[in-house]
Design an enzyme around this catalytic site. Structure first.
Site, short mmCIF file in Angstrom:
data_model
loop_
_atom_site.label_atom_id
_atom_site.label_comp_id
_atom_site.label_asym_id
_atom_site.label_seq_id
_atom_site.Cartn_x
_atom_site.Cartn_y
_atom_site.Cartn_z
N ASP A 128 9.58 1.87 12.05
CA ASP A 128 8.50 1.10 12.51
C ASP A 128 8.10 1.13 13.84
OD1 ASP A 128 7.96 -0.27 9.80
OD2 ASP A 128 9.36 -1.93 10.46
N TYR A 149 -3.03 -5.37 8.82
CA TYR A 149 -3.75 -4.61 8.37
C TYR A 149 -4.69 -5.16 7.30
CZ TYR A 149 -0.27 -3.10 5.25
OH TYR A 149 0.80 -3.06 4.20
N GLY A 193 5.06 -12.91 19.58
CA GLY A 193 6.01 -13.12 18.39
C GLY A 193 7.48 -12.46 18.74
N ALA A 194 8.35 -13.04 18.08
CA ALA A 194 9.53 -12.18 18.40
C ALA A 194 10.51 -12.18 16.94
CB ALA A 194 10.20 -13.24 19.18
N GLY A 195 9.66 -11.82 15.98
CA GLY A 195 10.57 -11.45 14.59
C GLY A 195 10.92 -9.99 14.60
N LYS A 213 15.16 -6.46 4.94
CA LYS A 213 15.45 -5.40 5.91
C LYS A 213 16.83 -5.58 6.82
CE LYS A 213 10.62 -4.21 7.06
NZ LYS A 213 9.65 -4.11 8.18
N THR A 243 11.48 -3.63 2.30
CA THR A 243 10.35 -4.43 3.15
C THR A 243 10.97 -6.08 2.95
OG1 THR A 243 8.16 -5.09 3.55
CG2 THR A 243 8.93 -4.63 1.30
N ASN A 295 14.33 -0.12 7.35
CA ASN A 295 12.95 0.08 6.56
C ASN A 295 12.95 1.18 5.79
OD1 ASN A 295 12.11 1.78 8.67
ND2 ASN A 295 9.95 1.48 8.00
N ALA A 323 0.89 -1.16 0.10
CA ALA A 323 -0.04 0.03 -0.11
C ALA A 323 0.78 1.26 -0.07
CB ALA A 323 -0.88 -0.11 1.32
N SER A 324 2.20 1.08 0.15
CA SER A 324 3.05 2.35 0.38
C SER A 324 3.10 3.31 -0.92
CB SER A 324 4.61 1.59 0.51
OG SER A 324 4.44 1.14 1.74
P1 NAP Z 1 9.02 -12.45 11.08
O1 NAP Z 1 10.11 -11.80 11.41
O2 NAP Z 1 8.90 -13.59 10.14
O3 NAP Z 1 8.16 -13.08 12.34
C1 NAP Z 1 7.23 -14.09 12.47
C2 NAP Z 1 6.86 -14.18 13.78
O4 NAP Z 1 5.71 -14.85 13.73
C3 NAP Z 1 7.72 -15.31 14.55
O5 NAP Z 1 7.89 -14.75 15.91
C4 NAP Z 1 7.24 -16.56 14.50
O6 NAP Z 1 7.39 -17.41 15.75
C5 NAP Z 1 5.59 -16.28 14.54
N1 NAP Z 1 4.84 -17.42 13.96
C6 NAP Z 1 4.79 -17.63 12.62
N2 NAP Z 1 3.85 -18.66 12.45
C7 NAP Z 1 3.50 -18.96 13.70
C8 NAP Z 1 2.63 -19.96 14.16
N3 NAP Z 1 2.13 -20.93 13.29
N4 NAP Z 1 2.28 -19.96 15.71
C9 NAP Z 1 2.97 -19.24 16.48
N5 NAP Z 1 3.97 -18.16 15.80
C10 NAP Z 1 3.95 -18.17 14.53
O7 NAP Z 1 7.87 -11.26 10.74
P2 NAP Z 1 7.86 -9.87 11.06
O8 NAP Z 1 8.25 -8.96 9.83
O9 NAP Z 1 8.16 -9.73 12.31
O10 NAP Z 1 6.10 -9.44 10.75
C11 NAP Z 1 5.32 -10.28 11.78
C12 NAP Z 1 3.94 -9.68 11.19
O11 NAP Z 1 4.01 -8.20 11.64
C13 NAP Z 1 3.55 -9.76 10.06
O12 NAP Z 1 2.07 -10.25 9.82
C14 NAP Z 1 3.82 -8.63 9.25
O13 NAP Z 1 2.90 -8.36 8.10
C15 NAP Z 1 3.12 -7.54 10.34
N6 NAP Z 1 3.99 -6.18 10.31
C16 NAP Z 1 3.05 -5.20 10.11
C17 NAP Z 1 3.69 -3.84 9.81
C18 NAP Z 1 2.82 -2.60 9.88
O14 NAP Z 1 3.10 -1.56 9.43
N7 NAP Z 1 1.29 -2.78 10.34
C19 NAP Z 1 5.04 -3.57 9.82
C20 NAP Z 1 5.88 -4.86 10.02
C21 NAP Z 1 5.42 -5.92 10.12
P3 NAP Z 1 8.72 -18.24 15.43
O15 NAP Z 1 9.97 -17.49 16.12
O16 NAP Z 1 8.77 -19.37 16.62
O17 NAP Z 1 8.99 -18.60 13.95
#
Ligand code: NAP
Length: 282
Positions: free
Chosen positions: A107, A227, A131-133, A71, A67, A92, A21-22
């Site tokens: 972010d 979102y 979550g811890a990504g 990143k 993105t 980002n 959407a950016s």
């Molecule tokens: P990421 O680095 O890939 O981290 C993914 C996280 O989800 C990890 O903690 C992973 O756990 C967990 N996970 C994935 N599948 C799972 C499951 N089946 N059960 C439990 N935990 C699960 O992703 P990210 O970049 O942090 O993004 C996370 C979310 O934030 C995404 O949905 C992204 O679209 C959203 N986001 C939104 C914005 C915004 O502007 N609104 C900005 C950035 C990100 P493990 O560590 O155990 O694998």
């Protein structure tokens, strides 16, 4: 839109980028200020990242967003990283000043501003982050800066939560790593006022909620970073229980506003980006 020999170029690199959407947000802001600039999505495969970064530099792009999945790796091809990007070890936003490319991260600030916009009170509160990504890293930093008293960082892979909690800025023990399977999780949810979903669970309409909906109380505020789709099983379960629900659209808009400010020094009115992005998502 007028494109001529003086048009400045901006964009976003990611893989994939077709759903971003950016461009709608940033081009609306350029139009609002009457700037001769354009922002385009650019699909860059992981194997092409180095050449893409060199290409953007050679073509004189004034700035670009970065993105998933670039990143972290993009930092290898920049001249420096500043502020939150250095702390979060993820970029980002890239700013080009006179040929020098600097990485930033908006972010965390975007998340903090979106909570402020929604009137979510963090100061002194206990928060659970699921979550811890990369996104969770930004969320934890924002919550700390907004004055959270304690943050439970609950993740499937415990080591990743431990890694974040051990960062030097959290050494006072305010970030507590927890396994999803830990029996204490139930009590943790009762202690919290805010629960943030920073997992990817919910991106697909068929995904289950990241926690047992039975643990949600009417007093909770549930924040999902997702979102698109606009609502998730997590937010639907919260709404059914009478909890307050906030999706990730505000974070998207405010991180984009901060990027625009870094590139141009201007801050567009929130509604300009908000409404343009909504149109784009329809
Ligand atoms: P990421 O680095 O890939 O981290 C993914 C996280 O989800 C990890 O903690 C992973 O756990 C967990 N996970 C994935 N599948 C799972 C499951 N089946 N059960 C439990 N935990 C699960 O992703 P990210 O970049 O942090 O993004 C996370 C979310 O934030 C995404 O949905 C992204 O679209 C959203 N986001 C939104 C914005 C915004 O502007 N609104 C900005 C950035 C990100 P493990 O560590 O155990 O694998």
């Amino acid at each position: 839109m007028k494109i001529d020999g003086r048009t400045e170029f901006y964009g976003i690199i990611g893989w994939p980028v077709e759903h971003t959407a950016s461009p709608a947000l940033q081009n609306a802001a350029f139009a609002h200020f009457g700037m001769n600039a354009v922002y385009a999505p650019m699909a860059v495969a992981p194997a092409s990242l180095e050449r893409a970064a060199a290409g953007l530099r050679a073509l004189g792009f004034k700035g670009f967003n970065v993105t998933v999945p670039h990143k972290v790796r993009v930092m290898e091809y920049l001249d420096g990283v500043e502020g939150a990007a250095a702390e979060l070890k993820a970029v980002n936003v890239v700013v080009n000043r006179g040929g020098r490319l600097t990485g930033h991260n908006t972010d965390a600030e975007g998340f903090r501003m979106s909570l402020g916009h929604e009137g979510v009170e963090v100061k002194g509160g206990v928060v659970a982050v699921l979550g811890a990504g990369g996104a969770a890293r930004a969320v934890v930093r924002a919550l700390q800066q907004a004055g959270a008293a304690k943050i439970f960082l609950i993740n499937r892979t415990f080591e990743k939560a431990v890694g974040i909690s051990e960062a030097p800025q959290y050494l006072d023990g305010m970030v507590r790593p927890v396994r999803f399977s830990d029996p204490r999780v139930d009590n943790i949810f009762s202690e919290c006022s805010i629960i943030v979903n920073a997992t990817t669970l919910g991106l697909r309409k068929t995904d289950p909620p990241p926690l047992d909906p039975g643990k949600i109380r009417p007093g909770h505020t549930l924040v999902d970073l997702i979102y698109q789709p606009r609502t998730t099983a997590f937010l639907e379960a919260g709404a059914a229980k009478g909890a307050r629900t906030v999706n990730g659209y505000g974070m998207l808009v405010f991180q984009a506003m901060e990027a625009f400010r870094l590139w141009t020094g201007e801050r567009p009115p929130v509604e300009v980006m908000w409404n343009a992005g909504m149109e784009g998502l329809k």
